[in-house]
Design a protein around this motif. Structure first.
Motif, PDB file in Angstrom:
ATOM      1  N   CYS A 280      -6.353   9.621 -28.507  1.00  0.00           N
ATOM      2  CA  CYS A 280      -7.182  10.751 -28.071  1.00  0.00           C
ATOM      3  C   CYS A 280      -6.375  11.669 -27.166  1.00  0.00           C
ATOM      4  O   CYS A 280      -5.860  11.236 -26.137  1.00  0.00           O
ATOM      5  CB  CYS A 280      -8.401  10.197 -27.302  1.00  0.00           C
ATOM      6  SG  CYS A 280      -9.382  11.465 -26.497  1.00  0.00           S
ATOM      7  N   ASN A 281      -6.274  12.916 -27.568  1.00  0.00           N
ATOM      8  CA  ASN A 281      -5.712  13.932 -26.680  1.00  0.00           C
ATOM      9  C   ASN A 281      -6.891  14.512 -25.899  1.00  0.00           C
ATOM     10  O   ASN A 281      -7.764  15.172 -26.478  1.00  0.00           O
ATOM     11  CB  ASN A 281      -5.017  15.012 -27.512  1.00  0.00           C
ATOM     12  CG  ASN A 281      -4.461  16.126 -26.644  1.00  0.00           C
ATOM     13  OD1 ASN A 281      -4.721  16.201 -25.442  1.00  0.00           O
ATOM     14  ND2 ASN A 281      -3.693  17.003 -27.256  1.00  0.00           N
ATOM     15  N   VAL A 282      -6.914  14.272 -24.599  1.00  0.00           N
ATOM     16  CA  VAL A 282      -8.101  14.645 -23.818  1.00  0.00           C
ATOM     17  C   VAL A 282      -8.312  16.161 -23.715  1.00  0.00           C
ATOM     18  O   VAL A 282      -9.354  16.605 -23.254  1.00  0.00           O
ATOM     19  CB  VAL A 282      -8.080  14.029 -22.398  1.00  0.00           C
ATOM     20  CG1 VAL A 282      -8.049  12.512 -22.458  1.00  0.00           C
ATOM     21  CG2 VAL A 282      -6.932  14.582 -21.555  1.00  0.00           C
TER      22      VAL A 282
ATOM     23  N   ASN B  93      -9.196   9.425 -16.921  1.00  0.00           N
ATOM     24  CA  ASN B  93      -8.038   8.982 -16.138  1.00  0.00           C
ATOM     25  C   ASN B  93      -6.728   9.650 -16.539  1.00  0.00           C
ATOM     26  O   ASN B  93      -5.762   9.605 -15.770  1.00  0.00           O
ATOM     27  CB  ASN B  93      -7.911   7.450 -16.332  1.00  0.00           C
ATOM     28  CG  ASN B  93      -6.758   6.851 -15.589  1.00  0.00           C
ATOM     29  OD1 ASN B  93      -6.693   6.929 -14.369  1.00  0.00           O
ATOM     30  ND2 ASN B  93      -5.824   6.246 -16.316  1.00  0.00           N
TER      31      ASN B  93
ATOM     32  N   GLY C 297      -3.483  11.793 -17.099  1.00  0.00           N
ATOM     33  CA  GLY C 297      -2.852  12.703 -16.138  1.00  0.00           C
ATOM     34  C   GLY C 297      -1.385  12.948 -16.424  1.00  0.00           C
ATOM     35  O   GLY C 297      -0.710  12.129 -17.057  1.00  0.00           O
TER      36      GLY C 297
ATOM     37  N   TYR D 110      -1.460  20.771  -9.812  1.00  0.00           N
ATOM     38  CA  TYR D 110      -2.091  19.442  -9.754  1.00  0.00           C
ATOM     39  C   TYR D 110      -3.200  19.406  -8.690  1.00  0.00           C
ATOM     40  O   TYR D 110      -4.295  18.906  -8.933  1.00  0.00           O
ATOM     41  CB  TYR D 110      -0.990  18.430  -9.442  1.00  0.00           C
ATOM     42  CG  TYR D 110      -1.389  16.974  -9.448  1.00  0.00           C
ATOM     43  CD1 TYR D 110      -1.467  16.264 -10.642  1.00  0.00           C
ATOM     44  CD2 TYR D 110      -1.637  16.293  -8.257  1.00  0.00           C
ATOM     45  CE1 TYR D 110      -1.790  14.911 -10.639  1.00  0.00           C
ATOM     46  CE2 TYR D 110      -1.966  14.950  -8.249  1.00  0.00           C
ATOM     47  CZ  TYR D 110      -2.037  14.254  -9.444  1.00  0.00           C
ATOM     48  OH  TYR D 110      -2.365  12.920  -9.448  1.00  0.00           O
TER      49      TYR D 110
ATOM     50  N   LYS E  72      -7.095  18.724  -9.395  1.00  0.00           N
ATOM     51  CA  LYS E  72      -7.745  17.546  -8.812  1.00  0.00           C
ATOM     52  C   LYS E  72      -8.904  17.949  -7.896  1.00  0.00           C
ATOM     53  O   LYS E  72      -9.890  17.220  -7.768  1.00  0.00           O
ATOM     54  CB  LYS E  72      -6.720  16.697  -8.062  1.00  0.00           C
ATOM     55  CG  LYS E  72      -5.701  15.999  -8.966  1.00  0.00           C
ATOM     56  CD  LYS E  72      -6.371  15.129 -10.013  1.00  0.00           C
ATOM     57  CE  LYS E  72      -5.445  14.085 -10.608  1.00  0.00           C
ATOM     58  NZ  LYS E  72      -6.088  13.335 -11.718  1.00  0.00           N
TER      59      LYS E  72
ATOM     60  N   GLY F 191      -4.373   7.606  -3.368  1.00  0.00           N
ATOM     61  CA  GLY F 191      -3.227   8.156  -2.647  1.00  0.00           C
ATOM     62  C   GLY F 191      -1.972   7.844  -3.431  1.00  0.00           C
ATOM     63  O   GLY F 191      -1.903   8.101  -4.632  1.00  0.00           O
TER      64      GLY F 191
ATOM     65  N   ILE G 182       0.165   5.468  -5.404  1.00  0.00           N
ATOM     66  CA  ILE G 182      -0.029   4.207  -6.125  1.00  0.00           C
ATOM     67  C   ILE G 182       1.202   3.950  -6.991  1.00  0.00           C
ATOM     68  O   ILE G 182       1.739   4.883  -7.600  1.00  0.00           O
ATOM     69  CB  ILE G 182      -1.289   4.287  -7.047  1.00  0.00           C
ATOM     70  CG1 ILE G 182      -2.516   4.827  -6.296  1.00  0.00           C
ATOM     71  CG2 ILE G 182      -1.571   2.925  -7.690  1.00  0.00           C
ATOM     72  CD1 ILE G 182      -3.051   3.974  -5.178  1.00  0.00           C
TER      73      ILE G 182
ATOM     74  N   THR H 271       2.853   3.430 -10.045  1.00  0.00           N
ATOM     75  CA  THR H 271       2.674   3.518 -11.500  1.00  0.00           C
ATOM     76  C   THR H 271       3.861   4.310 -12.052  1.00  0.00           C
ATOM     77  O   THR H 271       4.647   4.877 -11.278  1.00  0.00           O
ATOM     78  CB  THR H 271       1.378   4.295 -11.865  1.00  0.00           C
ATOM     79  OG1 THR H 271       1.584   5.688 -11.566  1.00  0.00           O
ATOM     80  CG2 THR H 271       0.160   3.785 -11.136  1.00  0.00           C
TER      81      THR H 271
HETATM   82  N1  NAD Z   1       0.029   7.152  -9.320  1.00  0.00           N
HETATM   83  C1  NAD Z   1      -0.485   7.771  -8.285  1.00  0.00           C
HETATM   84  O1  NAD Z   1       0.035   7.696  -7.139  1.00  0.00           O
HETATM   85  C2  NAD Z   1      -1.744   8.590  -8.444  1.00  0.00           C
HETATM   86  C3  NAD Z   1      -2.339   9.090  -7.277  1.00  0.00           C
HETATM   87  C4  NAD Z   1      -3.509   9.833  -7.389  1.00  0.00           C
HETATM   88  C5  NAD Z   1      -4.078  10.051  -8.652  1.00  0.00           C
HETATM   89  N2  NAD Z   1      -3.456   9.545  -9.751  1.00  0.00           N
HETATM   90  C6  NAD Z   1      -4.113   9.827 -11.037  1.00  0.00           C
HETATM   91  O2  NAD Z   1      -4.361   8.616 -11.707  1.00  0.00           O
HETATM   92  C7  NAD Z   1      -4.419   8.859 -13.122  1.00  0.00           C
HETATM   93  C8  NAD Z   1      -3.530   7.866 -13.823  1.00  0.00           C
HETATM   94  O3  NAD Z   1      -2.181   8.150 -13.461  1.00  0.00           O
HETATM   95  P1  NAD Z   1      -1.012   7.063 -13.427  1.00  0.00           P
HETATM   96  O4  NAD Z   1      -0.435   7.059 -12.080  1.00  0.00           O
HETATM   97  O5  NAD Z   1      -1.477   5.758 -14.026  1.00  0.00           O
HETATM   98  O6  NAD Z   1       0.029   7.808 -14.360  1.00  0.00           O
HETATM   99  P2  NAD Z   1       0.693   7.371 -15.730  1.00  0.00           P
HETATM  100  O7  NAD Z   1       1.676   8.445 -16.020  1.00  0.00           O
HETATM  101  O8  NAD Z   1       1.143   5.969 -15.670  1.00  0.00           O
HETATM  102  O9  NAD Z   1      -0.541   7.441 -16.750  1.00  0.00           O
HETATM  103  C9  NAD Z   1      -1.093   8.642 -17.198  1.00  0.00           C
HETATM  104  C10 NAD Z   1      -1.585   8.422 -18.620  1.00  0.00           C
HETATM  105  O10 NAD Z   1      -2.207   9.624 -19.086  1.00  0.00           O
HETATM  106  C11 NAD Z   1      -1.886   9.764 -20.442  1.00  0.00           C
HETATM  107  N3  NAD Z   1      -2.004  11.166 -20.867  1.00  0.00           N
HETATM  108  C12 NAD Z   1      -1.286  12.229 -20.458  1.00  0.00           C
HETATM  109  N4  NAD Z   1      -1.696  13.340 -21.110  1.00  0.00           N
HETATM  110  C13 NAD Z   1      -2.705  12.960 -21.945  1.00  0.00           C
HETATM  111  C14 NAD Z   1      -3.527  13.637 -22.884  1.00  0.00           C
HETATM  112  N5  NAD Z   1      -3.411  14.963 -23.101  1.00  0.00           N
HETATM  113  N6  NAD Z   1      -4.470  12.926 -23.554  1.00  0.00           N
HETATM  114  C15 NAD Z   1      -4.591  11.591 -23.359  1.00  0.00           C
HETATM  115  N7  NAD Z   1      -3.841  10.897 -22.504  1.00  0.00           N
HETATM  116  C16 NAD Z   1      -2.909  11.573 -21.798  1.00  0.00           C
HETATM  117  C17 NAD Z   1      -0.434   9.275 -20.550  1.00  0.00           C
HETATM  118  O11 NAD Z   1      -0.133   8.920 -21.877  1.00  0.00           O
HETATM  119  C18 NAD Z   1      -0.463   8.081 -19.605  1.00  0.00           C
HETATM  120  O12 NAD Z   1      -0.828   6.910 -20.312  1.00  0.00           O
HETATM  121  C19 NAD Z   1      -3.993  10.318 -13.302  1.00  0.00           C
HETATM  122  O13 NAD Z   1      -5.140  11.131 -13.448  1.00  0.00           O
HETATM  123  C20 NAD Z   1      -3.282  10.645 -11.999  1.00  0.00           C
HETATM  124  O14 NAD Z   1      -3.283  12.019 -11.707  1.00  0.00           O
HETATM  125  C21 NAD Z   1      -2.320   8.826  -9.685  1.00  0.00           C
END
Ligand code: NAD
Length: 210
Positions: free
Chosen positions: A24-26, A52, A54, A118, A122, A149, A151, A153
């Protein structure tokens, strides 16, 4: 990428055959609708939706391209809007309603240097969450947001060591969060433990930016 059965991801989850994978492309309304339809067709209902997905395209305003602005707004804000709409349309037809969790960020609360795209997206997710909660609350559909905050990943793995150290110095708990510590808050919002919560924003940031 178009929607369709995508068993690879589901096979990696330890859920004993109770999961399906759907590409799925969101940013595509059609894909998001197909995703919700696949969940309903397979499991008989759609109870929980976590928006989720991002990306980051960090740059100062001076250097940020229009494309970098569009991409980030599309994936985060448009993606969350489409997901919230598609899921709530189905959930409001169910007697038991449902729970939608939108993933914002502490960047949407305080704004981060080099992240105007971003941070704007957000922050927009917070407005979306509150407005949607008002629209669909009557049908027992709850819509909440979380603001993680820093995290650990793949999104933060690419940060320079000195940048990461600077961020961690701002965290009262003195460490980055782990994905499981975000997932447990999502689980709380998904479950009946939060049955009277809607339109809220929960911070998961170890006390950073309170
Ligand atoms: N890691 C952090 O510190 C942090 C902090 C605050 C918020 N977030 C948010 O948490 C969420 C998850 O991020 P993460 O850290 O796990 O990053 P990540 O890069 O590990 O995961 C992001 C996922 O989004 C998917 N994605 C990107 N574009 C897409 C699209 N068009 N359609 C479908 N899927 C798509 C990617 O394939 C990936 O699996 C995000 O929304 C991010 O902004 C992360």
């Amino acid at each position: 990428m178009s929607a369709g059965n995508w068993p690879g991801v589901a096979n990696r989850l330890d859920v004993r055959g109770r999961a399906i994978g759907v590409a799925c492309n969101v940013t595509s309304a059609g894909d998001v609708e197909a995703l919700c339809a696949a969940a309903t067709d397979t499991f008989g209902a759609l109870d929980i939706m976590v928006n989720n997905a991002g990306i980051t395209r960090d740059a100062t305003m001076r250097k940020m391209t229009e494309s970098e602005l569009d991409q980030v707004i599309d994936v985060h804000l448009k993606g969350c809007c489409l997901g919230t709409r598609a899921a709530s349309l189905r959930m409001r037809e169910q007697d038991r309603g449902g729970s939608i969790i939108n993933v914002s960020s502490i960047s949407g609360k305080v704004g981060m240097l080099g992240q105007t795209n971003y941070s704007a997206a957000k922050a927009g997710i917070v407005g979306l969450t509150k407005a949607a909660a008002k629209e669909v609350g009557f049908a027992n559909v709850r819509v909440n947001a979380i603001q993680p905050g820093i995290i650990r990943t793949p999104m933060t793995d690419s940060l320079r060591e000195d940048v990461m150290a600077k961020k961690l110095a701002e965290v009262p708990m003195g460490r980055a969060g782990e994905p499981g510590e975000v997932a447990s808050v999502v689980l709380f919002l998904a479950s009946d433990m939060s049955s009277y919560m809607s339109g809220t924003v929960l911070e998961i940031a170890g006390g950073r930016h309170i």
